[in-house]
Design an enzyme around this catalytic site. Structure first.
Site, PDB file in Angstrom:
ATOM      1  CG  HIS A  70     -10.429   3.201   4.246  1.00 28.60           C
ATOM      2  ND1 HIS A  70     -10.482   4.576   4.119  1.00 28.60           N
ATOM      3  CD2 HIS A  70     -10.443   2.720   2.992  1.00 28.60           C
ATOM      4  CE1 HIS A  70     -10.529   4.901   2.837  1.00 28.60           C
ATOM      5  NE2 HIS A  70     -10.510   3.793   2.127  1.00 28.60           N
ATOM      6  CG  ASN A 102      -7.310  -0.303  -4.382  1.00 25.93           C
ATOM      7  OD1 ASN A 102      -6.301  -0.901  -4.036  1.00 25.93           O
ATOM      8  ND2 ASN A 102      -8.466  -0.459  -3.749  1.00 25.93           N
ATOM      9  CE1 TYR A 106      -8.855  -4.882   1.539  1.00 28.59           C
ATOM     10  CE2 TYR A 106     -10.449  -5.700   3.122  1.00 28.59           C
ATOM     11  CZ  TYR A 106     -10.031  -4.731   2.242  1.00 28.59           C
ATOM     12  OH  TYR A 106     -10.787  -3.606   2.053  1.00 28.59           O
ATOM     13  CE  LYS A 107      -5.004  -5.700  -2.718  1.00 25.78           C
ATOM     14  NZ  LYS A 107      -5.845  -4.519  -2.968  1.00 25.78           N
ATOM     15  CE1 TYR A 162      -2.522  -2.736   3.046  1.00 31.31           C
ATOM     16  CE2 TYR A 162      -3.638  -2.369   0.988  1.00 31.31           C
ATOM     17  CZ  TYR A 162      -3.514  -3.063   2.169  1.00 31.31           C
ATOM     18  OH  TYR A 162      -4.380  -4.060   2.460  1.00 31.31           O
ATOM     19  CD  GLU A 215     -11.536  -0.324  -6.477  1.00 28.20           C
ATOM     20  OE1 GLU A 215     -10.889   0.459  -5.735  1.00 28.20           O
ATOM     21  OE2 GLU A 215     -12.363  -1.135  -6.035  1.00 28.20           O
ATOM     22  NE  ARG A 265      -4.490   5.281  -3.626  1.00 24.62           N
ATOM     23  CZ  ARG A 265      -4.932   4.080  -3.234  1.00 24.62           C
ATOM     24  NH1 ARG A 265      -6.228   3.843  -3.198  1.00 24.62           N
ATOM     25  NH2 ARG A 265      -4.093   3.132  -2.878  1.00 24.62           N
TER      26      ARG A 265
END
Lengths: 198, 320, 355
Positions: C193, C225, C316-317, C37, C265, C223
């Site tokens: 978040h 993601n 998490y993804k 990140y 994204e 940005r």
């Protein structure tokens, strides 16, 4: 003494506090069951002179002790639902000189908190103290139904019947934690339920 | 790139409001429309005064929906650093100037059941645009406006004639004062209070609101901190490889800009955090005057806000 | 600018396909051979011609089909589009922003005619020609935010700025990577978040919030993601997770090239003028592994990124279980040669893959 030590968790999980007297002309105090003990702990004659206590006993019998505090107004309701319209009416005409204190289960505090924020009080200004049951109000993210008093993980949604796992992700607006289907990727494979805080 | 986007404008009107306050109107030099904004926003006006370039923020007092022109009011400060004097004495109708896109650090909380506006002196200006916004889009409001005397009561007549119920005016020289405690205690739940005026008034309102138990989030204030002068000091800029002497009447930020360093900034008043600068090394004391850093950050010696803060001592080396 | 709009589906029979043009401009998100990140913000001020960064709101061949899919999601679940009462003004700000941007950036597709507050909006690809009064909801078929986001690709989160924080107080969320607007609406930046692992400890969100609070009118930022999705399914919502979750288990070594999609994204951030709110569009681009492997650099790099990704992130993804199968496929395309820094494919300079 019915205080539970909540384990540290994610940022969206509510963190409850400890009631203390605050400057104000009126003090609205709402509690259920063992939450009465938090009010008994914080009560002073000054506070009680301007206090309106709304108590949902749930069979704990603290009513007499609360009445003995001699608050300016006292109401004992059979359930939160029955008390909700009274709470709304009191908040409607409240002034900025009113302080609000909530004590008891997360479910009571969450729902009463929502009435406060709907009336325009920032949630950080409403005092809270957890006492008693740690069972949760859970919203099923799939059918949107709320299942009350959930103490196990996973649990069955009382509306649509899906098996849901318990998340710590909490919504103030819904006054509930999030439940998500536990066996979506392997239908039928539902882990044995354990207590949420085990 | 530093600061907000810039707009080329022409001064189309200058109106003295009273002995101390003058109103200026700006329209886009190319004839186009100006951006809309939210009530409480300010614009940063560039003033080229010979060798010195000053950048001063001024609240926009015009209707946020009016895209033809922006209006500001400037109070002349004879003891100040020269920005207001420049506006009063050296700007004429027809002059071309550069202003920034609107920036709002004092916006209305649109959820409020009621907005309570407390203004002192020239602090009335942000409320003028906020009142127009409330009137146009809905929003219950009430104004309590303290002025030194009738002669210096800017816009009192417009306000009291247009809004006889909502606008309340108090004159210091007639010993009229806002009855603050009663006023605050009597507000309905869901009220937000906004104060703009001299530092003393802001401190008084904030302290009283806290004393009466108002939640922090319901108290809003805007104070344009003009950088305070101070003893000159030297600073080494490690990235730009320069040694800069900060003069008595200029801020550290202004000194860096004077030396051609494109240091980031936004509000220039110690409130927004944009100019935060890392300290590489120092030997001396910081004079922190910002509202942005926490107490422990002030004490750490690791950061400084160059738009308003200063330093005294032997060495200061910045990551700039 | 003529775009051939696809007739395709993002559910059931999944006829979604990327043309060569779409593949070449796909926003591959990794600028190096590993991923962690970061607050990887940059100014959103155009980009290389034809790239997804060039226009303020990118329109591509999937536009019409995506809007059709959105309409289906909203018909099925209106709670995917909500606006708290104080956010209507921000909705008008967003409507203006999208209408002005699209009519200027794609004049062959969109037209905006304004006469004071009487506006006429023409959307040729969707066959819309509406006249309405700006700021008067009664003259539109939906609230302003819903009206315009039904005509713009990607999700839109409209954030109220108060008390040095951002609050998710309105949004249209039908192409999200597994979070619920209905649940999260009303939360602040740190709260919504909260479920993201590792990032809070690294202070990512504190820095990101400071940056976002200071975004000004006329100076948007952006940005990238990313995550993974099996099948080109746009609606990977928690609401329907009990229906789509099982699709993750249908991957096989034979079909993984076609079915496994990298989901990127493009997140942009615009300050809204009258409300002082911040809009956070989240534009979703999908590309399957087979198509990604046609770019040598992406072929080499994706393997390394997925292989070395910390377990918490892969979990998490949502692809921790499929990771071994993904690596089996991807490793065939990683010949160990070095890759250049940056996200662009560099077809001219990077050697072809030996497959």
């Amino acid at each position: 003494m019915s205080k539970f030590e909540f384990p540290e968790s994610i940022r969206s999980r509510p963190v409850w506090g400890t009631l203390e007297p605050r400057a104000g002309l009126h003090h609205l105090m709402i509690a259920d069951a063992e939450g009465a003990e938090a009010i008994l702990d914080v009560a002073t004659p000054e506070l009680m002179a301007g206090a309106h206590i709304i108590f949902i006993s749930k069979g704990t019998g603290f009513g007499d002790k609360l009445r003995e505090l001699n608050p300016a107004q006292y109401y004992e309701g059979p359930s939160y639902e029955a008390s909700a319209s009274r709470i709304r009416r009191v908040l409607q005409d409240a002034k900025m000189s009113t302080q609000v204190y909530l004590a008891g289960t997360e479910g009571l505090m969450g729902q009463a908190m929502r009435e406060c924020t709907n009336a325009g009080i920032p949630y950080t200004a409403v005092q809270t103290e957890h006492r008693g049951s740690t069972a949760r109000r859970m919203q099923c993210v799939h059918c949107k139904g709320i299942t009350e008093d959930v103490a196990i993980d996973p649990f069955v949604c009382s509306h649509c019947g899906l098996n849901l796992f318990v998340r710590d992700h909490y919504s103030r607006r819904l006054a509930a934690y999030q439940g998500v289907c536990v066996d979506a990727e392997d239908p039928g494979n539902v882990p044995k339920s354990v207590g949420i805080y085990e | 790139m530093s600061g907000a986007e810039k707009i080329d404008v022409t001064v189309t009107e200058i109106v003295p409001v009273n002995e101390l306050v003058t109103r200026f109107k700006f329209e886009r030099t190319d004839g186009g429309l100006l951006p809309t904004f939210s009530g409480g926003a300010h614009t940063v006006v560039e003033m080229k005064d010979g060798d010195i370039t000053r950048l001063n923020p001024y609240s926009l007092m015009s209707d946020p929906m009016d895209q033809n022109a922006y209006t500001i009011s400037v109070r002349r400060d004879d003891e100040g650093r020269g920005g207001s004097l420049f506006m009063h004495q050296k700007v004429s109708v027809g002059d071309q100037m550069v202003i920034s896109y609107p920036v709002n650090l004092f916006s209305l909380d649109l959820r409020a059941k009621k907005h309570l506006f407390l203004a002192g002196g020239i602090g009335i200006t942000p409320f003028l645009s906020q009142i127009k916004q409330c009137e146009r889009l809905g929003g219950a409001w009430e104004l309590h406006y303290a002025c030194r005397n009738e002669a210096l009561g800017s816009y009192v007549d417009e306000l009291t004639s247009k809004y006889p119920y909502e606008a309340n005016v108090y004159y210091d020289d007639q010993k009229q004062a806002i009855a603050l405690e009663g006023l605050l205690n009597g507000q309905p739940i869901g009220t937000h209070v906004y104060v703009c005026g001299p530092k003393g008034m802001i401190d008084w309102v904030r302290a009283t609101a806290e004393k009466l138990g108002w939640p922090r989030e319901t108290v809003h204030y805007e104070e344009f901190l003009a950088p305070q002068p101070g003893k000159p000091f030297e600073v080494k800029l490690a990235v730009s490889n320069k040694v800069v002497q900060v003069g008595e009447d200029e801020s550290l930020l202004e000194a860096m800009e004077r030396e051609g360093v494109d240091a980031p900034y936004l509000c220039r008043g110690g409130a927004c955090g944009q100019c935060e600068t890392r300290v590489i090394d120092y030997s001396g004391n910081f004079i922190h005057r910002d509202h942005w850093l926490e107490d422990d950050e002030h004490a750490s010696g690791e950061k400084i806000m160059p738009c308003v803060s200063r330093f005294e001592g032997k060495t200061l080396v910045l990551d700039r | 600018m003529t775009i051939q709009f696809n007739e395709e589906t993002f559910r059931d029979d999944y006829t979604f396909k990327n043309s060569d043009w779409a593949i070449q401009r796909f926003p591959f998100p990794f600028h190096e051979d590993s991923y962690m990140y970061s607050v990887n913000m940059e100014q959103h001020r155009g980009g290389p011609e034809g790239s997804i960064y060039e226009k303020r709101f990118d329109v591509d061949e999937h536009y019409v089909a995506e809007m059709r899919d959105r309409a289906m999601v909203l018909a099925d679940d209106p709670l995917r589009c909500q606006s708290l009462p104080h956010m209507t003004l921000a909705g008008w700000d967003l409507l203006e922003l999208i209408m002005v941007s699209k009519s200027e950036d794609y004049p062959d597709l969109f037209e905006l005619h304004r006469d004071g507050d009487q506006w006429r909006w023409v959307n040729k690809p969707l066959g819309i020609d509406d006249t309405f009064t700006f700021l008067d909801e009664t003259t539109l078929p939906y609230g302003p935010m819903e009206y315009i986001t039904r005509q713009a690709q990607g999700d839109f989160c409209v954030l109220d700025q108060r008390d040095d924080n951002l609050w998710m107080d309105a949004g249209t969320v039908t192409t999200q990577a597994d979070w619920s607007l209905d649940f999260d609406i009303g939360m602040n930046f740190f709260e919504w978040h909260a479920p993201v692992p590792l990032a809070h400890e690294k202070g990512i969100f504190v820095r990101a919030l400071k940056f976002l609070l200071n975004i000004q009118q006329g100076a948007p930022a952006r940005r990238l993601n990313w995550t993974m999705t099996v099948n080109p399914l746009l609606d990977t919502s928690p609401e329907n997770y009990h229906k789509w979750g099982v699709q993750k288990t249908t991957l096989t070594p034979e079909n993984i090239g076609q079915k496994q999609h990298l989901r990127v994204e493009l997140q942009t951030f615009f300050r809204l003028p009258r409300s002082n709110a911040l809009v956070f569009p989240i534009r979703c681009y999908l590309c399957n592994f087979d198509d990604l492997m046609t770019m040598p650099k992406w072929g080499r790099r994706l393997h390394r990124v997925i292989r070395d990704l910390p377990e918490e992130l892969a979990t998490y993804k949502g692809f921790i279980d499929n990771r071994p199968m993904m690596l089996d496929y991807l490793s065939k395309f990683d010949d160990g040669l070095p890759t250049s820094p940056g996200i662009w494919p560099e077809r001219e300079t990077e050697p072809a893959l030996n497959t």
